[in-house]
Write a protein that holds these residues in place. Structure first.
Motif, PDB file in Angstrom:
ATOM      1  N   LEU A 136       0.823  -1.203   0.000  1.00  0.00           N
ATOM      2  CA  LEU A 136       0.000   0.000   0.000  1.00  0.00           C
ATOM      3  C   LEU A 136       0.863   1.262   0.000  1.00  0.00           C
ATOM      4  O   LEU A 136       0.542   2.247  -0.678  1.00  0.00           O
ATOM      5  N   GLN A 137       1.956   1.239   0.752  1.00  0.00           N
ATOM      6  CA  GLN A 137       2.857   2.388   0.783  1.00  0.00           C
ATOM      7  C   GLN A 137       3.465   2.647  -0.591  1.00  0.00           C
ATOM      8  O   GLN A 137       3.520   3.798  -1.048  1.00  0.00           O
ATOM      9  N   ARG A 138       3.917   1.579  -1.258  1.00  0.00           N
ATOM     10  CA  ARG A 138       4.514   1.734  -2.587  1.00  0.00           C
ATOM     11  C   ARG A 138       3.498   2.255  -3.592  1.00  0.00           C
ATOM     12  O   ARG A 138       3.808   3.113  -4.433  1.00  0.00           O
ATOM     13  N   GLN A 139       2.263   1.755  -3.512  1.00  0.00           N
ATOM     14  CA  GLN A 139       1.219   2.209  -4.425  1.00  0.00           C
ATOM     15  C   GLN A 139       0.863   3.674  -4.181  1.00  0.00           C
ATOM     16  O   GLN A 139       0.647   4.442  -5.127  1.00  0.00           O
ATOM     17  N   THR A 140       0.797   4.072  -2.913  1.00  0.00           N
ATOM     18  CA  THR A 140       0.476   5.467  -2.584  1.00  0.00           C
ATOM     19  C   THR A 140       1.575   6.407  -3.069  1.00  0.00           C
ATOM     20  O   THR A 140       1.294   7.472  -3.624  1.00  0.00           O
ATOM     21  N   ILE A 141       2.831   6.009  -2.869  1.00  0.00           N
ATOM     22  CA  ILE A 141       3.947   6.832  -3.335  1.00  0.00           C
ATOM     23  C   ILE A 141       3.918   6.960  -4.854  1.00  0.00           C
ATOM     24  O   ILE A 141       4.151   8.037  -5.410  1.00  0.00           O
ATOM     25  N   ALA A 142       3.604   5.850  -5.539  1.00  0.00           N
ATOM     26  CA  ALA A 142       3.578   5.866  -6.999  1.00  0.00           C
ATOM     27  C   ALA A 142       2.467   6.745  -7.544  1.00  0.00           C
ATOM     28  O   ALA A 142       2.613   7.367  -8.603  1.00  0.00           O
ATOM     29  N   SER A 143       1.350   6.837  -6.829  1.00  0.00           N
ATOM     30  CA  SER A 143       0.212   7.600  -7.347  1.00  0.00           C
ATOM     31  C   SER A 143       0.137   9.020  -6.812  1.00  0.00           C
ATOM     32  O   SER A 143      -0.240   9.949  -7.532  1.00  0.00           O
ATOM     33  N   ASP A 144       0.517   9.226  -5.529  1.00  0.00           N
ATOM     34  CA  ASP A 144       0.340  10.537  -4.894  1.00  0.00           C
ATOM     35  C   ASP A 144       1.623  11.197  -4.437  1.00  0.00           C
ATOM     36  O   ASP A 144       1.591  12.280  -3.855  1.00  0.00           O
ATOM     37  N   GLY A 145       2.760  10.553  -4.665  1.00  0.00           N
ATOM     38  CA  GLY A 145       4.020  11.141  -4.245  1.00  0.00           C
ATOM     39  C   GLY A 145       4.439  10.674  -2.859  1.00  0.00           C
ATOM     40  O   GLY A 145       3.652  10.114  -2.100  1.00  0.00           O
ATOM     41  N   GLU A 146       5.704  10.936  -2.534  1.00  0.00           N
ATOM     42  CA  GLU A 146       6.252  10.498  -1.249  1.00  0.00           C
ATOM     43  C   GLU A 146       6.354  11.690  -0.297  1.00  0.00           C
ATOM     44  O   GLU A 146       7.201  12.567  -0.454  1.00  0.00           O
ATOM     45  N   TRP A 147       5.472  11.731   0.671  1.00  0.00           N
ATOM     46  CA  TRP A 147       5.489  12.759   1.704  1.00  0.00           C
ATOM     47  C   TRP A 147       4.717  12.245   2.912  1.00  0.00           C
ATOM     48  O   TRP A 147       3.959  11.285   2.805  1.00  0.00           O
ATOM     49  N   HIS A 148       4.918  12.888   4.056  1.00  0.00           N
ATOM     50  CA  HIS A 148       4.303  12.413   5.295  1.00  0.00           C
ATOM     51  C   HIS A 148       3.272  13.377   5.863  1.00  0.00           C
ATOM     52  O   HIS A 148       2.249  12.955   6.393  1.00  0.00           O
ATOM     53  N   VAL A 149       3.546  14.670   5.758  1.00  0.00           N
ATOM     54  CA  VAL A 149       2.665  15.689   6.337  1.00  0.00           C
ATOM     55  C   VAL A 149       2.433  16.783   5.299  1.00  0.00           C
ATOM     56  O   VAL A 149       3.372  17.199   4.613  1.00  0.00           O
ATOM     57  N   LEU A 150       1.173  17.241   5.187  1.00  0.00           N
ATOM     58  CA  LEU A 150       0.843  18.314   4.250  1.00  0.00           C
ATOM     59  C   LEU A 150       0.285  19.515   5.014  1.00  0.00           C
ATOM     60  O   LEU A 150      -0.677  19.388   5.768  1.00  0.00           O
ATOM     61  N   TYR A 151       0.922  20.663   4.823  1.00  0.00           N
ATOM     62  CA  TYR A 151       0.424  21.926   5.364  1.00  0.00           C
ATOM     63  C   TYR A 151      -0.127  22.744   4.191  1.00  0.00           C
ATOM     64  O   TYR A 151       0.608  23.025   3.240  1.00  0.00           O
ATOM     65  N   GLN A 152      -1.385  23.113   4.269  1.00  0.00           N
ATOM     66  CA  GLN A 152      -2.013  23.853   3.183  1.00  0.00           C
ATOM     67  C   GLN A 152      -2.091  25.339   3.502  1.00  0.00           C
ATOM     68  O   GLN A 152      -2.288  25.739   4.651  1.00  0.00           O
ATOM     69  N   ASP A 153      -1.947  26.144   2.454  1.00  0.00           N
ATOM     70  CA  ASP A 153      -2.118  27.603   2.544  1.00  0.00           C
ATOM     71  C   ASP A 153      -1.237  28.213   3.640  1.00  0.00           C
ATOM     72  O   ASP A 153      -1.722  28.930   4.515  1.00  0.00           O
ATOM     73  N   VAL A 154       0.050  27.921   3.577  1.00  0.00           N
ATOM     74  CA  VAL A 154       0.973  28.501   4.550  1.00  0.00           C
ATOM     75  C   VAL A 154       1.628  29.751   3.960  1.00  0.00           C
ATOM     76  O   VAL A 154       1.861  29.840   2.753  1.00  0.00           O
ATOM     77  N   THR A 155       1.904  30.709   4.798  1.00  0.00           N
ATOM     78  CA  THR A 155       2.562  31.938   4.371  1.00  0.00           C
ATOM     79  C   THR A 155       4.073  31.709   4.284  1.00  0.00           C
ATOM     80  O   THR A 155       4.583  30.666   4.707  1.00  0.00           O
ATOM     81  N   LYS A 156       4.773  32.704   3.763  1.00  0.00           N
ATOM     82  CA  LYS A 156       6.223  32.587   3.637  1.00  0.00           C
ATOM     83  C   LYS A 156       6.880  32.454   5.007  1.00  0.00           C
ATOM     84  O   LYS A 156       7.838  31.691   5.175  1.00  0.00           O
ATOM     85  N   GLU A 157       6.367  33.162   5.989  1.00  0.00           N
ATOM     86  CA  GLU A 157       6.913  33.074   7.345  1.00  0.00           C
ATOM     87  C   GLU A 157       6.677  31.689   7.931  1.00  0.00           C
ATOM     88  O   GLU A 157       7.573  31.101   8.550  1.00  0.00           O
ATOM     89  N   GLN A 158       5.460  31.154   7.743  1.00  0.00           N
ATOM     90  CA  GLN A 158       5.160  29.818   8.244  1.00  0.00           C
ATOM     91  C   GLN A 158       5.988  28.762   7.510  1.00  0.00           C
ATOM     92  O   GLN A 158       6.419  27.771   8.110  1.00  0.00           O
ATOM     93  N   LEU A 159       6.187  28.985   6.228  1.00  0.00           N
ATOM     94  CA  LEU A 159       6.989  28.053   5.431  1.00  0.00           C
ATOM     95  C   LEU A 159       8.413  27.971   5.967  1.00  0.00           C
ATOM     96  O   LEU A 159       9.002  26.887   6.048  1.00  0.00           O
ATOM     97  N   GLU A 160       8.964  29.086   6.361  1.00  0.00           N
ATOM     98  CA  GLU A 160      10.311  29.113   6.912  1.00  0.00           C
ATOM     99  C   GLU A 160      10.371  28.334   8.221  1.00  0.00           C
ATOM    100  O   GLU A 160      11.358  27.619   8.490  1.00  0.00           O
ATOM    101  N   ALA A 161       9.308  28.437   9.027  1.00  0.00           N
ATOM    102  CA  ALA A 161       9.271  27.700  10.295  1.00  0.00           C
ATOM    103  C   ALA A 161       9.206  26.198  10.046  1.00  0.00           C
ATOM    104  O   ALA A 161       9.872  25.411  10.737  1.00  0.00           O
ATOM    105  N   VAL A 162       8.400  25.785   9.064  1.00  0.00           N
ATOM    106  CA  VAL A 162       8.307  24.359   8.721  1.00  0.00           C
ATOM    107  C   VAL A 162       9.647  23.859   8.201  1.00  0.00           C
ATOM    108  O   VAL A 162      10.116  22.764   8.560  1.00  0.00           O
ATOM    109  N   LYS A 163      10.287  24.653   7.380  1.00  0.00           N
ATOM    110  CA  LYS A 163      11.568  24.274   6.783  1.00  0.00           C
ATOM    111  C   LYS A 163      12.637  24.081   7.854  1.00  0.00           C
ATOM    112  O   LYS A 163      13.478  23.174   7.749  1.00  0.00           O
ATOM    113  N   ASN A 164      12.616  24.908   8.875  1.00  0.00           N
ATOM    114  CA  ASN A 164      13.643  24.859   9.919  1.00  0.00           C
ATOM    115  C   ASN A 164      13.310  23.910  11.060  1.00  0.00           C
ATOM    116  O   ASN A 164      14.095  23.779  12.009  1.00  0.00           O
TER     117      ASN A 164
END
Length: 239
Positions: A47-75
């Motif tokens: 199931l993990q391999r199929q999900t990665i193949a269809s939807d990409g490999e990632w664990h957490v999705l943050y939607q509609d984040v600002t540039k400041e919030q993006l920097e916090a996630v990155k760090n």
């Protein structure tokens, strides 16, 4: 303790058939438990391999984040890799032959996104600047509109809204029709010029009923405005 051991051995010898059945039962039980555990682990990995193949490999999705919030996630110390993406919007596909799919759907990724998401290149190369795009080969095969590498696209990009202009419609919402006529509208027009640098296969995340053919551009983190928002997909580091 020695007496108990002697009695146990005596009973085992006196009831050889029962002893044999008990031993076989234990062997079969252990084998079944091991088999179920192995199947469960293998199924989860599938199931993990199929999900990665269809939807990409990632664990957490943050939607509609600002540039400041993006920097916090990155760090953040648990962030191993960061994919930045944005749904830029829709533009009318001039001369498209599929009446149920009249748009181009413009999506943007940073360089990490092209690695983590299933984007299969057929010709050319991937975008390296925000004025470059790769286009889906479905545009030629399904809409009967031929674009070539090197062509320039000037698009008026907007957001889809229902006929009451209240609800925004996204890629998983089919084209809104009544009596064969389109009732939805595009609003918030933004004119962008792109150069086609490659052709991709239809992305697996594009539903067959989607109203827009996917084209993908590049998003540069340094060019994100203070009031703009993006989506951040995080690959988490193992602790």
């Amino acid at each position: 303790m020695n007496i108990i051991n002697e009695l146990t051995i005596r009973h085992l010898k006196q009831n050889k058939r029962r002893t044999l059945v008990t031993i076989l039962g234990v062997i079969i039980s252990v084998a079944m438990v091991t088999a179920v555990a192995t199947i469960s682990v293998s199924f989860m990995e599938l199931l993990q391999r199929q999900t990665i193949a269809s939807d990409g490999e990632w664990h957490v999705l943050y939607q509609d984040v600002t540039k400041e919030q993006l920097e916090a996630v990155k760090n953040d110390e648990v962030t191993k890799a960061l994919v930045i993406s944005r749904d830029r919007g829709y533009a009318l596909l001039e001369e498209g032959q599929n009446r149920n799919k009249p748009y181009l759907f413009i999506k943007e990724y940073n360089a990490q996104g092209f690695e983590q998401f299933p984007i299969e290149l057929s010709q050319g190369r991937l975008p390296k600047a925000n004025n470059e795009v790769v286009i889906s080969e479905e545009i030629a095969e399904n809409a009967k509109v031929d674009y070539e590498i090197g062509d320039r696209l000037i698009l008026d990009i907007g957001k889809r809204f229902n006929k009451d202009s209240v609800q925004e419609l996204f890629q998983r919402a089919p084209l809104q029709l009544e009596n064969g006529k389109r009732t939805e509208t595009l609003k918030g027009s933004l004119t962008k010029s792109y150069t086609v640098v490659g052709i991709i296969k239809r992305p697996t995340w594009e539903p067959t009923w989607a109203p827009g053919y996917t084209i993908i551009s590049y998003i540069d983190e340094r060019m994100i405005g203070a009031n703009e928002t993006v989506n951040a997909s995080v690959i988490v580091a193992r602790m």
